[in-house]
Design an enzyme around this catalytic site. Sequence first.
Site, PDB file in Angstrom:
ATOM      1  N   GLU A 435       1.114  -1.353   0.137  1.00  0.00           N
ATOM      2  CA  GLU A 435      -0.129   0.161   0.022  1.00  0.00           C
ATOM      3  C   GLU A 435       0.821   1.235  -0.144  1.00  0.00           C
ATOM      4  O   GLU A 435       2.132   1.304   0.686  1.00  0.00           O
ATOM      5  CB  GLU A 435      -1.093   0.247   1.135  1.00  0.00           C
ATOM      6  CG  GLU A 435      -2.132  -1.515   0.837  1.00  0.00           C
ATOM      7  CD  GLU A 435      -2.427  -1.827   2.687  1.00  0.00           C
ATOM      8  OE1 GLU A 435      -2.010  -0.850   4.012  1.00  0.00           O
ATOM      9  OE2 GLU A 435      -2.842  -2.858   3.107  1.00  0.00           O
ATOM     10  N   LEU A 464      -5.435  -1.745  -0.767  1.00  0.00           N
ATOM     11  CA  LEU A 464      -5.977  -1.345   0.220  1.00  0.00           C
ATOM     12  C   LEU A 464      -6.810  -2.140   1.180  1.00  0.00           C
ATOM     13  O   LEU A 464      -7.455  -2.751   1.972  1.00  0.00           O
ATOM     14  CB  LEU A 464      -6.591  -0.033   1.110  1.00  0.00           C
ATOM     15  CG  LEU A 464      -6.168   0.551   2.363  1.00  0.00           C
ATOM     16  CD1 LEU A 464      -4.840   1.150   2.766  1.00  0.00           C
ATOM     17  CD2 LEU A 464      -7.081   1.606   2.875  1.00  0.00           C
ATOM     18  N   GLU A 466      -4.477  -5.808   3.759  1.00  0.00           N
ATOM     19  CA  GLU A 466      -2.760  -6.880   3.726  1.00  0.00           C
ATOM     20  C   GLU A 466      -3.595  -7.887   3.477  1.00  0.00           C
ATOM     21  O   GLU A 466      -2.419  -8.910   2.956  1.00  0.00           O
ATOM     22  CB  GLU A 466      -3.297  -7.203   5.458  1.00  0.00           C
ATOM     23  CG  GLU A 466      -2.617  -5.316   5.811  1.00  0.00           C
ATOM     24  CD  GLU A 466      -3.503  -4.154   5.709  1.00  0.00           C
ATOM     25  OE1 GLU A 466      -3.079  -3.225   5.605  1.00  0.00           O
ATOM     26  OE2 GLU A 466      -5.066  -4.292   5.559  1.00  0.00           O
ATOM     27  N   GLN A 488       2.261  -1.478   6.030  1.00  0.00           N
ATOM     28  CA  GLN A 488       2.123  -0.835   6.232  1.00  0.00           C
ATOM     29  C   GLN A 488       2.819  -0.121   7.915  1.00  0.00           C
ATOM     30  O   GLN A 488       3.163   0.510   7.884  1.00  0.00           O
ATOM     31  CB  GLN A 488       0.940   0.322   6.312  1.00  0.00           C
ATOM     32  CG  GLN A 488       1.084   1.457   5.433  1.00  0.00           C
ATOM     33  CD  GLN A 488       0.127   2.620   4.370  1.00  0.00           C
ATOM     34  OE1 GLN A 488      -0.629   2.313   5.363  1.00  0.00           O
ATOM     35  NE2 GLN A 488       0.261   2.601   3.560  1.00  0.00           N
ATOM     36  N   TYR A 492      -1.684  -3.871  11.543  1.00  0.00           N
ATOM     37  CA  TYR A 492      -2.396  -3.584  10.436  1.00  0.00           C
ATOM     38  C   TYR A 492      -1.737  -5.753   9.829  1.00  0.00           C
ATOM     39  O   TYR A 492      -2.481  -6.272   8.747  1.00  0.00           O
ATOM     40  CB  TYR A 492      -2.021  -3.524   9.413  1.00  0.00           C
ATOM     41  CG  TYR A 492      -2.677  -1.712   9.213  1.00  0.00           C
ATOM     42  CD1 TYR A 492      -3.005  -0.970  10.499  1.00  0.00           C
ATOM     43  CD2 TYR A 492      -1.810  -1.051   8.521  1.00  0.00           C
ATOM     44  CE1 TYR A 492      -3.264   0.238  11.102  1.00  0.00           C
ATOM     45  CE2 TYR A 492      -1.871   0.139   8.304  1.00  0.00           C
ATOM     46  CZ  TYR A 492      -2.709   0.837   9.189  1.00  0.00           C
ATOM     47  OH  TYR A 492      -3.517   1.997  10.044  1.00  0.00           O
ATOM     48  N   HIS A 537      -0.945   2.622  15.252  1.00  0.00           N
ATOM     49  CA  HIS A 537       0.279   3.591  14.422  1.00  0.00           C
ATOM     50  C   HIS A 537       1.507   2.662  15.312  1.00  0.00           C
ATOM     51  O   HIS A 537       2.821   3.799  14.806  1.00  0.00           O
ATOM     52  CB  HIS A 537       0.601   4.893  14.135  1.00  0.00           C
ATOM     53  CG  HIS A 537      -0.625   4.587  12.991  1.00  0.00           C
ATOM     54  ND1 HIS A 537      -1.467   5.416  12.804  1.00  0.00           N
ATOM     55  CD2 HIS A 537      -0.807   4.910  11.375  1.00  0.00           C
ATOM     56  CE1 HIS A 537      -2.832   5.814  12.276  1.00  0.00           C
ATOM     57  NE2 HIS A 537      -1.969   5.213  11.170  1.00  0.00           N
TER      58      HIS A 537
END
Length: 743
Positions: A435, A464, A466, A488, A492, A537
């Site tokens: 991605e 988008l 996985e 990413q 994820y 994140h």
Amino acid sequence: MSERDANPGSSPGKVLDDRFRAAVSALTPASGRAVADDIAPGINGAMLLELFEAQATSRQLDLAARQLGASKRGYYSIGSSGHEGNAALGLALRVTDPALLHYRSGAFFVQRTRQVPGLDPIRDVLLGIVAAAADPISGGRHKVFGSKPAAIIPQTSTIASHLPRAVGLAFAIDRAARLGVSSEWPSDAVVLCSFGDASANHSTAAGAINAAIHTARQGVPLPILFLCEDNGIGISVPTPADWIQQAYGSRAGLEYFGADGCDPLDALTTSTAAAAWVREHRKPAFLHMRTVRLMGHAGSDVEAAYRRPADIAADLLRDPVTATARMLVATGVATPTEVLDRYDDITHRVTTTAETVWREPKLTSSATVMAPLAPARPALVREDVLRAEQPVIQPADSEANHGAATPDPVTLGQAINRTLAGLLTRDPDVLVFGEDVGRKGGVYGVTKGLQKQFGKRRVFDTLLDEQSVLGTALGTALAGFIPIPEIQYLAYVHNAADQLRGEAATLSFFSAGQYHNPMVVRIAGYAYQKGFGGHFHNDDSIAALRDIPGLIVASPARADDAAALLRTCVSAARVDGRVCIYLEPIALYHTRDLHEPGDNAWLAPTSDTTHAEIGRARVYGDGTDLTIVTFANGVPMSLRVARRLADRGVRTRVLDLRWLSPLPLDDILHHARATGRVLIADETRHSGGVSESVCAALIDASFDGRISRVTSEDSFIPLGPAADTVLLDETKIETAAGKLLAE
């Protein structure tokens, strides 16, 4: 006792066998015809006889499996009875078309392998049922439909998890031809992927089919035939009669074919048309084959407990093996006696083979069982790492400053970028995708400039999704490529963990090393990003990766190691077929300084002549008072702590694990004994973190020194300053070191 009087096994099997014999015996012979004569356009008597041979063989294998299980000589086996119409695909496709099969595609397996000289589908399937070490595909590890000579890629009891790989393989066939990469698949091959109606509802199936349509919509060839074998029930849960057609019959970009798998003529005609359409148009198609499920879900299943007798009886009336026998007689291709003679001959071959295979030796040691999991030829891996590099052509704008090697110190992110550029230049089989990795160059710029330099066929963006990213890797890995997909963020990867655990890691195990998934999965991970993210994140959970058998997990902390570890992972994938996870600390991508602002002490030069042996750590310093074992973000934190401890007269060495699986056990023990005190600074969670395994390794080795660990909390990572309350930091490391030294 004659074959016709023999008891084929369990009661449901005997009922099915007796019904077939009674139905055929009651048929009236028709006028004879030559087997070469057409029964329908493109369908002759010889094809119908081939179909019956495969169907009847599959049926008898089901009955033998039940009998072997009842006598405690065989093991759990899901049957294909009622699905034998799928043998039509064995006639419609070529032996060189790769097939990834549903666990009820037994008749297809029989028909396909019968076409390959030297293969014996009866013996091969029965060897799998009794878990014999001589099983030619899994070596006694699992009963699977697979055959390297017959281009059948083995799958276990998959619930749609093989669909992303199948889509990736269909994508890779054309990509390999266009890039000139050597592949075992012909450039006009068609991928067959079969699954059940219940599996069609799984998110993995929906995502894979969507990915196929999405890819083809962009003009990328995607020659895949999805075969949905619809028996109307998933174990005990019914599928609405019109659900599959409603869900997939009118999808734009997905050619739809419907066939009655219990009607041999319809199955043959429609299967042939569907295979020809995909081969000609190089686009995805969906073949909805209506079947029945006979004798329950599996050997231990008593379907009378949840199905109405009338429904079971209705399915028996649609028995596809009986239907093919009827057509053979009705068209004059064979008499009832000839059909029964063929059936008896098949029964005899299956039963006599079953009587011999159960005596075959089984796997008897853990070493033998595990042999395909982690092949290791370190000398050859090192040789591949150090292969001569071709000169890198600089992009028109030199902003990316790519190079295979440079004496100039760079950041970790720059090192990864340059190493990828060097690998793409040297090795035409390398693909980089994920991605935002192409046009944008990655969220953090790590792949910046690569697509411009190497083109969209080798560096490209994905959906988008996985599961599709990893499925593309799984498929391209089977077609001669070394894929380097990017996930990413670490959080994820859990969306698609089964593509690693259930697919990538098991293929070599269930194929006895005949198939591999060479790949390096780049994952941006860990915490400590300033002003960005929160949990998704800044994830620090890697336990789900570290416990997958055979998986290599590398995690660099510094630029020079980033280059060396990445190159070693790629070579391990190429040489040994290894599946590698390459965990990149996001917070260190652009870090330049170590101790003071502007010292540039965390920059390092990269080199294409540096190899990082798998399972070997890196040590900083030679202190004799304390060993700090750490990795990733913990390395610079621990080095700063070590400097402060030195001001107090404490001599410390810092051991960067680098490899989180397999752990560098010899190095851990050596440096632990060198100081007698070990502090493990682990940025992952207290429970299930890396430090647990390090402690266990020291205890297992009878280390008699002092051990302590300091970790992040068992918590998700919150947003903002609150993150500092749950994460490992330098103060916590230094405090733990002080306590350990004071003991």
